[in-house]
Design a protein around this motif. Structure first.
Motif, PDB file in Angstrom:
ATOM      1  N   THR A 124    -102.720 -43.397  39.937  1.00 30.23           N
ATOM      2  CA  THR A 124    -102.569 -44.061  38.643  1.00 30.23           C
ATOM      3  C   THR A 124    -101.101 -44.426  38.472  1.00 30.23           C
ATOM      4  OG1 THR A 124    -102.161 -41.996  37.442  1.00 30.23           O
ATOM      5  CG2 THR A 124    -104.458 -42.687  37.699  1.00 30.23           C
ATOM      6  N   GLU A 125    -100.757 -44.984  37.321  1.00 36.77           N
ATOM      7  CA  GLU A 125     -99.378 -45.410  37.092  1.00 36.77           C
ATOM      8  C   GLU A 125     -98.393 -44.242  37.073  1.00 36.77           C
ATOM      9  OE1 GLU A 125     -99.145 -47.693  33.562  1.00 36.77           O
ATOM     10  OE2 GLU A 125    -100.261 -49.408  34.355  1.00 36.77           O
ATOM     11  N   ASP A 126     -98.859 -43.062  36.685  1.00 37.71           N
ATOM     12  CA  ASP A 126     -97.913 -41.960  36.517  1.00 37.71           C
ATOM     13  C   ASP A 126     -98.225 -40.728  37.366  1.00 37.71           C
ATOM     14  OD1 ASP A 126    -100.194 -41.217  35.227  1.00 37.71           O
ATOM     15  OD2 ASP A 126     -99.193 -40.461  33.419  1.00 37.71           O
ATOM     16  N   GLU A 127     -99.125 -40.852  38.355  1.00 39.93           N
ATOM     17  CA  GLU A 127     -99.377 -39.697  39.208  1.00 39.93           C
ATOM     18  C   GLU A 127    -100.176 -40.075  40.450  1.00 39.93           C
ATOM     19  OE1 GLU A 127    -101.522 -37.023  36.684  1.00 39.93           O
ATOM     20  OE2 GLU A 127    -103.461 -37.918  37.163  1.00 39.93           O
ATOM     21  N   LYS A 159     -95.971 -36.280  40.594  1.00 34.75           N
ATOM     22  CA  LYS A 159     -95.657 -37.062  39.400  1.00 34.75           C
ATOM     23  C   LYS A 159     -94.224 -37.585  39.487  1.00 34.75           C
ATOM     24  CE  LYS A 159     -97.411 -35.898  35.414  1.00 34.75           C
ATOM     25  NZ  LYS A 159     -98.608 -36.777  35.361  1.00 34.75           N
ATOM     26  N   PRO A 160     -94.034 -38.897  39.371  1.00 38.41           N
ATOM     27  CA  PRO A 160     -92.678 -39.459  39.405  1.00 38.41           C
ATOM     28  C   PRO A 160     -91.842 -38.964  38.222  1.00 38.41           C
ATOM     29  CG  PRO A 160     -94.355 -41.167  39.651  1.00 38.41           C
ATOM     30  CD  PRO A 160     -95.062 -39.930  39.218  1.00 38.41           C
ATOM     31  N   THR A 161     -90.588 -38.679  38.479  1.00 36.60           N
ATOM     32  CA  THR A 161     -89.637 -38.347  37.417  1.00 36.60           C
ATOM     33  C   THR A 161     -88.496 -39.354  37.379  1.00 36.60           C
ATOM     34  OG1 THR A 161     -88.480 -36.833  38.917  1.00 36.60           O
ATOM     35  CG2 THR A 161     -90.168 -35.880  37.488  1.00 36.60           C
ATOM     36  N   CYS A 166     -89.292 -36.813  41.979  1.00 35.04           N
ATOM     37  CA  CYS A 166     -90.646 -36.480  41.567  1.00 35.04           C
ATOM     38  C   CYS A 166     -90.836 -34.969  41.454  1.00 35.04           C
ATOM     39  CB  CYS A 166     -91.663 -37.042  42.567  1.00 35.04           C
ATOM     40  SG  CYS A 166     -91.520 -36.380  44.240  1.00 35.04           S
TER      41      CYS A 166
END
Length: 263
Positions: A124-127, A159-161, A166
């Motif tokens: 997904t966009e965030d994971e 998960k991106p940070t 990440c």
């Protein structure tokens, strides 16, 4: 019902990765943490050697996308996984699921292990999520020279940070089978888990350069149309249960096998 994980399975895995309830922290150093799930009080020391471990690593120099690619790229794994004996994908099950084989070296006198597992992934966009569990494949039965370990649930949540950083979480509940005492399994997991994560992190640091020289546009885990594996009907597989009595290697058999290997 389909054996393939659905949205509920991914949601449950995500929840376990992010939860701290009923988990005991066993390691917290150098941006890395290791937790072990608390066992029910009625199990005691005589319970089965089935444990759940969770590791989280803060990565500040590799993107989430690159770490995700590292976990999928079987050709690259051969260059950085020292424990791997043999690893290959067997067949596609869907656009985001396959079945594969992996065997690994164990420190003697422990007998080497292998596993056949169904792997599924979601982006997904965030994971990024990858989950797997053991299955029975009609053409890949247990081998006499290896103990067939069982993954009840194993996977990764990334998960991106930031653009180049990440949070990397690994969670596994597995039964190594054989005659290993429960305390040995737990100690090994807590000692080796940080080492394995450090190895994966280093692999992530070196992946971009390696990939530039090795089929840089080939990423079938992101582009299903590139996947050349044969298709397989998921109904031909069945879940491998952790309470199976298959492949129990008694201590005497392990010792004999090690003697034969070293002769």
């Amino acid at each position: 019902m389909s054996i393939l994980p659905d949205e509920t399975a991914f949601a449950d895995f995500r929840k376990q990765c992010l939860s701290t309830d009923n988990w005991s922290n066993k390691y917290d150093k150098y941006g890395m943490q290791v937790w072990v799930e608390n066992s029910p009080a009625n199990k005691g020391n005589n319970g089965p050697a089935v444990h759940k471990i969770k590791c989280q690593m803060t990565i500040d120099d590799v993107s989430a996308a690159s770490m995700y690619d590292v976990l999928h790229d079987g050709a690259y794994r051969k260059t950085w996984d020292p424990a791997m004996m043999e690893s290959y994908d067997i067949a596609r099950l869907s656009a985001n699921a396959d079945v594969g084989y992996y065997s690994w070296l164990c420190t003697k006198p422990i007998k080497n292990r292998d596993v056949v597992s169904l792997r599924s992934w979601q982006v997904t966009e965030d994971e990024y999520i990858i989950i797997n569990f053991s299955v029975k494949h009609p053409k890949y039965p247990p081998r006499s020279d290896l103990v067939r370990a069982i993954s009840i649930i194993t996977g990764y949540l990334i998960k991106p940070t930031g653009p180049n950083s990440c949070t990397f979480i690994y969670l596994s509940q597995a039964d190594p089978k054989g005659s290993l005492p429960k305390w040995v399994v737990k100690q090994a997991s807590q000692v080796f888990a940080p080492r394995v994560l450090k190895c994966v992190h280093k692999a992530g640091q070196n992946y971009a350069e390696w990939k530039r020289q090795n089929s840089p546009d080939q990423k079938p885990w992101l582009h299903p149309e590139q996947n050349t594996l044969p298709m397989m009907d998921p109904s031909d597989l069945s879940i491998q249960r952790a309470d199976s009595l298959e492949n129990v290697d008694e201590s005497s058999k392990v010792a004999t096998q090690d003697t034969e290997d070293s002769s």
